[in-house]
Design an enzyme around this catalytic site. Structure first.
Site, PDB file in Angstrom:
ATOM      1  N   ASN A   9       0.334  -8.413   6.866  1.00 49.14           N
ATOM      2  CA  ASN A   9       0.242  -9.482   5.873  1.00 49.14           C
ATOM      3  C   ASN A   9       0.906 -10.716   6.487  1.00 49.14           C
ATOM      4  O   ASN A   9       2.121 -10.774   6.580  1.00 49.14           O
ATOM      5  CB  ASN A   9       0.951  -9.038   4.586  1.00 49.14           C
ATOM      6  N   LYS A  11       1.007 -13.700   5.326  1.00 48.30           N
ATOM      7  CA  LYS A  11       1.553 -14.670   4.363  1.00 48.30           C
ATOM      8  C   LYS A  11       1.149 -16.095   4.766  1.00 48.30           C
ATOM      9  O   LYS A  11       0.045 -16.290   5.251  1.00 48.30           O
ATOM     10  CB  LYS A  11       3.069 -14.501   4.261  1.00 48.30           C
ATOM     11  N   HIS A  95       0.187  -8.976  -4.823  1.00 50.38           N
ATOM     12  CA  HIS A  95       1.413  -8.984  -4.015  1.00 50.38           C
ATOM     13  C   HIS A  95       2.546  -9.604  -4.844  1.00 50.38           C
ATOM     14  O   HIS A  95       2.315 -10.551  -5.598  1.00 50.38           O
ATOM     15  CB  HIS A  95       1.181  -9.778  -2.724  1.00 50.38           C
ATOM     16  N   GLU A  97       4.768 -11.652  -4.148  1.00 49.84           N
ATOM     17  CA  GLU A  97       4.922 -13.116  -3.983  1.00 49.84           C
ATOM     18  C   GLU A  97       3.886 -13.872  -4.812  1.00 49.84           C
ATOM     19  O   GLU A  97       4.146 -14.987  -5.273  1.00 49.84           O
ATOM     20  CB  GLU A  97       4.850 -13.489  -2.491  1.00 49.84           C
ATOM     21  N   GLU A 167       5.500  -1.708  -2.613  1.00 51.25           N
ATOM     22  CA  GLU A 167       6.364  -2.690  -1.961  1.00 51.25           C
ATOM     23  C   GLU A 167       7.518  -3.047  -2.887  1.00 51.25           C
ATOM     24  O   GLU A 167       7.385  -3.936  -3.736  1.00 51.25           O
ATOM     25  CB  GLU A 167       5.558  -3.959  -1.640  1.00 51.25           C
ATOM     26  N   GLY A 173      11.096  -8.698   3.156  1.00 47.69           N
ATOM     27  CA  GLY A 173      11.698  -9.797   3.908  1.00 47.69           C
ATOM     28  C   GLY A 173      13.219  -9.784   3.925  1.00 47.69           C
ATOM     29  O   GLY A 173      13.841 -10.764   4.303  1.00 47.69           O
ATOM     30  N   SER A 213      10.095  -4.670   4.911  1.00 41.96           N
ATOM     31  CA  SER A 213      10.962  -4.558   6.090  1.00 41.96           C
ATOM     32  C   SER A 213      10.574  -3.422   7.033  1.00 41.96           C
ATOM     33  O   SER A 213      11.439  -2.800   7.657  1.00 41.96           O
ATOM     34  CB  SER A 213      12.440  -4.458   5.666  1.00 41.96           C
TER      35      SER A 213
HETATM   36  P1  PGA Z   1       8.124  -7.782   5.164  1.00 37.32           P
HETATM   37  O1  PGA Z   1       6.947  -8.117   4.089  1.00 37.32           O
HETATM   38  O2  PGA Z   1       7.542  -6.760   6.109  1.00 37.32           O
HETATM   39  O3  PGA Z   1       8.393  -9.096   5.835  1.00 37.32           O
HETATM   40  O4  PGA Z   1       9.269  -7.255   4.399  1.00 37.32           O
HETATM   41  C1  PGA Z   1       6.094  -7.126   3.602  1.00 37.32           C
HETATM   42  C2  PGA Z   1       5.109  -7.706   2.621  1.00 37.32           C
HETATM   43  O5  PGA Z   1       5.483  -8.604   1.847  1.00 37.32           O
HETATM   44  O6  PGA Z   1       3.932  -7.302   2.573  1.00 37.32           O
END
Ligand code: PGA
Length: 252
Positions: A9, A11, A95, A97, A167, A173, A213
């Site tokens: 992903n 982003k 997601h 976000e 998630e 993150g 992560s």
């Molecule tokens: P991350 O994000 O691996 O940076 O924690 C995962 C995601 O949001 O899909």
């Protein structure tokens, strides 16, 4: 047997030029990899380029979000028909976000999921609890609610390809990856709830990815868990070498 899916992903990172530079390094690294499916979710401005550059390879591309309608006066949105028209085959839905910053609700995720299934776009539906809900002992309730809402009114017969990503918001993150056991328990809750709505057969076929992560050095231990069928990777998918290592370590 569920074939693992390892997905990137991206982003809001990478211009088309940067996306293509990534692929010229990444594709040769994974060209003989058959143990898992590999997918990349770039930004909308890079998506067409990534689809073209991955044609005939073992990597597929998808969108990070979409609207549920085919067209209309919705500034800034992209429709399922538009995604299909550029050869897009996958889409991320719900997601955290998008839920936090674009105010996507469970009902919207449900409408988007129905649209994806009508259009043969393979959906990856994201669910996960916040730190606060976990600390209040509400992880199971949140996951069951999000799955129940997403799957409302959906027939199991349509879901042979559908994917779910667990998630936990607190792991995205932050560097605080869920332990393999925490992730496995959450996946088991999700699979049980999928079975309630879509039936046992569909639930046992459904791939449930872990995201939050994931790094080259923790993916193997996550993948030893029986309920974990792959990973959705943000930060560590932005460098070709690191994402290639994740793909390789996931099936090591
Ligand atoms: P991350 O994000 O691996 O940076 O924690 C995962 C995601 O949001 O899909």
């Amino acid at each position: 047997m569920r074939k693992p899916l390892i997905a990137a992903n991206w982003k809001m990172y990478k211009t088309p030029k940067e996306s293509l530079a990534f692929l010229s390094e990444f594709l040769p690294e994974v060209k003989d990899h058959t143990a898992s499916e590999i997918a990349i979710f770039p930004t909308m401005s890079s998506l067409g380029y990534v689809i073209e550059a991955t044609k005939g390879t073992n990597v597929t591309a998808g969108a990070q979000t979409m609207h549920w309608l085919n067209e209309g006066p919705y500034t800034g949105q992209t429709s399922p028909t538009m995604l299909e028209s550029i050869g897009c085959t996958r889409v991320l839905l719900g997601h955290s976000e998008r839920r936090i910053y674009a105010h996507e609700t469970d009902d919207m995720v449900n409408l988007k999921l129905k649209a994806a299934l009508e259009h043969d776009l393979v959906p990856v539906v994201c669910v996960g609890e916040t730190q606060e809900k976990r600390e209040s002992g509400l992880t199971e309730a949140v996951l069951r609610w999000q799955i129940a809402c997403a799957l409302n009114g959906i027939a199991g017969s349509l879901c042979s390809q559908m994917v779910i990503a667990y998630e936990p918001v607190w792991a995205i993150g932050t560097g605080s990856v869920a332990t393999p056991e925490q992730a496995n328990d959450a996946h088991a809750i999700i699979r049980r709830e999928v079975a309630v709505h879509l039936g046992e057969a569909c639930a046992s076929r459904m791939r449930i990815l872990y995201g939050g992560s994931v790094k080259p050095d923790n993916v193997a231990s996550l993948m030893t868990q029986p309920e974990i069928d792959g990973a959705l990777v943000g930060g560590a998918s932005l460098k070709a070498k690191s994402f290639a290592e994740i793909v390789q370590n996931a099936s090591a």
